[in-house]
Design a protein around this motif. Structure first.
Motif, PDB file in Angstrom:
ATOM      1  N   VAL A 175      23.724 -61.508  38.836  1.00 16.31           N
ATOM      2  CA  VAL A 175      24.576 -60.524  38.166  1.00 16.31           C
ATOM      3  C   VAL A 175      23.723 -59.540  37.366  1.00 16.31           C
ATOM      4  O   VAL A 175      23.901 -58.318  37.457  1.00 16.31           O
ATOM      5  CB  VAL A 175      25.595 -61.227  37.249  1.00 16.31           C
ATOM      6  CG1 VAL A 175      26.318 -60.205  36.373  1.00 16.31           C
ATOM      7  CG2 VAL A 175      26.595 -62.021  38.074  1.00 16.31           C
ATOM      8  N   ASP A 176      22.777 -60.056  36.604  1.00 16.11           N
ATOM      9  CA  ASP A 176      21.934 -59.176  35.786  1.00 16.11           C
ATOM     10  C   ASP A 176      21.101 -58.244  36.657  1.00 16.11           C
ATOM     11  O   ASP A 176      20.938 -57.056  36.336  1.00 16.11           O
ATOM     12  CB  ASP A 176      21.008 -60.011  34.903  1.00 16.11           C
ATOM     13  CG  ASP A 176      21.751 -60.714  33.776  1.00 16.11           C
ATOM     14  OD1 ASP A 176      22.900 -60.326  33.487  1.00 16.11           O
ATOM     15  OD2 ASP A 176      21.184 -61.655  33.189  1.00 16.11           O
ATOM     16  N   VAL A 193      21.771 -57.102  39.697  1.00 18.00           N
ATOM     17  CA  VAL A 193      22.622 -56.066  40.293  1.00 18.00           C
ATOM     18  C   VAL A 193      22.951 -54.989  39.266  1.00 18.00           C
ATOM     19  O   VAL A 193      22.880 -53.785  39.556  1.00 18.00           O
ATOM     20  CB  VAL A 193      23.902 -56.688  40.866  1.00 18.00           C
ATOM     21  CG1 VAL A 193      24.893 -55.594  41.281  1.00 18.00           C
ATOM     22  CG2 VAL A 193      23.582 -57.585  42.055  1.00 18.00           C
ATOM     23  N   LYS A 194      23.271 -55.397  38.057  1.00 18.57           N
ATOM     24  CA  LYS A 194      23.597 -54.410  37.021  1.00 18.57           C
ATOM     25  C   LYS A 194      22.386 -53.538  36.689  1.00 18.57           C
ATOM     26  O   LYS A 194      22.532 -52.331  36.450  1.00 18.57           O
ATOM     27  CB  LYS A 194      24.102 -55.130  35.769  1.00 18.57           C
ATOM     28  CG  LYS A 194      25.492 -55.741  35.951  1.00 18.57           C
ATOM     29  CD  LYS A 194      25.959 -56.439  34.684  1.00 18.57           C
ATOM     30  CE  LYS A 194      27.369 -56.980  34.842  1.00 18.57           C
ATOM     31  NZ  LYS A 194      27.833 -57.691  33.610  1.00 18.57           N
ATOM     32  N   GLU A 195      21.212 -54.120  36.693  1.00 15.29           N
ATOM     33  CA  GLU A 195      19.997 -53.343  36.432  1.00 15.29           C
ATOM     34  C   GLU A 195      19.775 -52.298  37.521  1.00 15.29           C
ATOM     35  O   GLU A 195      19.414 -51.148  37.237  1.00 15.29           O
ATOM     36  CB  GLU A 195      18.790 -54.281  36.358  1.00 15.29           C
ATOM     37  CG  GLU A 195      18.744 -55.135  35.102  1.00 15.29           C
ATOM     38  CD  GLU A 195      17.656 -56.193  35.166  1.00 15.29           C
ATOM     39  OE1 GLU A 195      16.878 -56.178  36.147  1.00 15.29           O
ATOM     40  OE2 GLU A 195      17.590 -57.028  34.246  1.00 15.29           O
ATOM     41  N   MET A 217      22.054 -50.997  39.513  1.00 13.96           N
ATOM     42  CA  MET A 217      23.089 -49.964  39.429  1.00 13.96           C
ATOM     43  C   MET A 217      22.761 -48.965  38.331  1.00 13.96           C
ATOM     44  O   MET A 217      22.925 -47.750  38.498  1.00 13.96           O
ATOM     45  CB  MET A 217      24.447 -50.620  39.201  1.00 13.96           C
ATOM     46  CG  MET A 217      24.926 -51.443  40.377  1.00 13.96           C
ATOM     47  SD  MET A 217      26.501 -52.295  40.095  1.00 13.96           S
ATOM     48  CE  MET A 217      27.642 -50.917  40.236  1.00 13.96           C
ATOM     49  N   ASP A 218      22.271 -49.472  37.214  1.00 14.28           N
ATOM     50  CA  ASP A 218      21.904 -48.582  36.115  1.00 14.28           C
ATOM     51  C   ASP A 218      20.754 -47.656  36.518  1.00 14.28           C
ATOM     52  O   ASP A 218      20.730 -46.474  36.148  1.00 14.28           O
ATOM     53  CB  ASP A 218      21.502 -49.414  34.902  1.00 14.28           C
ATOM     54  CG  ASP A 218      21.144 -48.546  33.703  1.00 14.28           C
ATOM     55  OD1 ASP A 218      22.040 -47.842  33.198  1.00 14.28           O
ATOM     56  OD2 ASP A 218      19.967 -48.564  33.273  1.00 14.28           O
ATOM     57  N   LEU A 262      31.690 -57.352  42.307  1.00 15.98           N
ATOM     58  CA  LEU A 262      30.304 -56.926  42.135  1.00 15.98           C
ATOM     59  C   LEU A 262      29.492 -57.506  43.292  1.00 15.98           C
ATOM     60  O   LEU A 262      29.334 -58.718  43.401  1.00 15.98           O
ATOM     61  CB  LEU A 262      29.767 -57.433  40.792  1.00 15.98           C
ATOM     62  CG  LEU A 262      28.410 -56.901  40.322  1.00 15.98           C
ATOM     63  CD1 LEU A 262      28.472 -55.398  40.098  1.00 15.98           C
ATOM     64  CD2 LEU A 262      27.989 -57.615  39.033  1.00 15.98           C
ATOM     65  N   TRP A 268      23.126 -56.158  45.509  1.00 15.91           N
ATOM     66  CA  TRP A 268      22.674 -54.766  45.587  1.00 15.91           C
ATOM     67  C   TRP A 268      21.972 -54.488  46.910  1.00 15.91           C
ATOM     68  O   TRP A 268      21.178 -55.286  47.389  1.00 15.91           O
ATOM     69  CB  TRP A 268      21.726 -54.461  44.438  1.00 15.91           C
ATOM     70  CG  TRP A 268      21.211 -53.056  44.484  1.00 15.91           C
ATOM     71  CD1 TRP A 268      19.949 -52.663  44.771  1.00 15.91           C
ATOM     72  CD2 TRP A 268      21.976 -51.867  44.249  1.00 15.91           C
ATOM     73  NE1 TRP A 268      19.867 -51.287  44.726  1.00 15.91           N
ATOM     74  CE2 TRP A 268      21.099 -50.773  44.409  1.00 15.91           C
ATOM     75  CE3 TRP A 268      23.304 -51.612  43.932  1.00 15.91           C
ATOM     76  CZ2 TRP A 268      21.509 -49.451  44.248  1.00 15.91           C
ATOM     77  CZ3 TRP A 268      23.721 -50.294  43.768  1.00 15.91           C
ATOM     78  CH2 TRP A 268      22.820 -49.233  43.930  1.00 15.91           C
TER      79      TRP A 268
END
Length: 295
Positions: free
Chosen positions: A63-64, A66-68, A70-71, A199, A202
């Motif tokens: 999760v972390d 993928v969020k990184e 996306m950012d 979510l 990535w």
């Protein structure tokens, strides 16, 4: 912001749910059972390349993570280039997750588009979708390892589907598997929340979908769904994640399945005459996603 000339060079017993597609023989240039063969053979360099790519993917896609990504990437400030320029760059990319072919990705792009064009001569948006569906793999030219660019996708933030390739061995070192917020049936999601609210791991699918929306493409919603979810085999083919899927997502699944028979079963070593085909597809690019794009 980087321009096109500044691309960084970057080399680029399992039950497979794609077998459930049962495609018509006309789509295949080799026996159906030989597509998406993820059996382990340490003496086969392609199979080992594929296995190692997925092992890294399933270890690191959290999760972390993928969020990184996306950012980092959804600011669309890394590259300005036309769709044609980006597709041409794919001539330098061989997909390390693909067990079927060992040829540049642009060849697969034209194989897919031309087969769709043959069967759907009046649906130019569908043809263009076939051509550009892997254009998000441009990420691999910015020092992104292929394990976070290519390959099948899956949902992060909840327990992993049993129908993810190499599922039994490849997730053992993924830290989300030890996190009680992420390792349950629903994880961070609500029942039947809908596919658009999941979510995903990535990679090129989500990136290209977001890029097209950002650049205000005129491609229809069906095309965007095909692009966004064409690698989500555990859902569209194996039928997993139904507890997270909303009723309206069934229409999306049917569009993705229609696309995937062309994406998967047109792979072969026969190379289209790409030079002669460019003028036709340049007109489609100009119609649906013209000019210099922000990547």
């Amino acid at each position: 912001m980087r321009i096109l000339s500044e691309f960084d060079p970057h080399p680029v017993g399992i039950i497979d749910p794609s077998e459930l597609l049962r495609p018509e023989p006309k789509f295949a240039k080799k026996p159906i059972g030989q597509f998406r063969d993820y059996t382990v053979d340490e003496n086969d360099p392609i199979k080992e390349r594929v296995r190692k790519t997925y092992d890294l993917m399933h270890t690191n896609q959290t999760v972390d993570f993928v969020k990184e990504k996306m950012d980092k990437w959804l600011k669309f400030d890394h590259l300005r280039a036309t769709m044609k320029e980006t597709l041409i760059k794919l001539n330098d990319l061989v997909d390390e997750s693909d067990p079927d072919v060992d040829i540049p990705n642009i060849v697969h792009a034209f194989q897919t588009a031309e087969r769709i064009r043959k069967d759907y001569p009046d649906d130019d948006w569908f043809q263009l979708t076939g051509l550009i569906h892997d254009a998000g793999k441009v990420l691999a030219f910015f020092n992104e390892p292929q394990w976070c660019v290519v390959g099948d996708t899956f949902v992060v933030g909840c327990e992993w589907s049993d129908n993810i390739v190499y599922r039994n061995t490849s997730f053992k070192n993924n830290k989300d598997g030890k996190n009680p917020s992420y390792n349950t049936k629903y994880g961070i999601y609500k029942p039947n929340c809908g596919i658009k609210n999941l979510l995903m791991s990535w990679g090129h699918d989500e990136y290209l979908y977001r890029m097209l929306v950002h650049n205000k493409t005129k491609l229809p919603p069906q095309a965007l769904a095909m692009i966004r979810f064409h690698s989500f085999y555990p859902w569209h083919t194996a039928g997993d994640y139904e507890h997270l899927i909303a009723p309206e997502d069934e229409e999306t699944r049917q569009w993705v399945l229609k696309f995937n028979q062309y994406d998967l079963y047109t792979k072969c070593t026969e190379v289209p005459d790409i030079k002669s085909l460019w003028p036709y597809y340049e007109r489609l690019i100009e119609k649906y996603i013209p000019g210099e794009l922000e990547w």
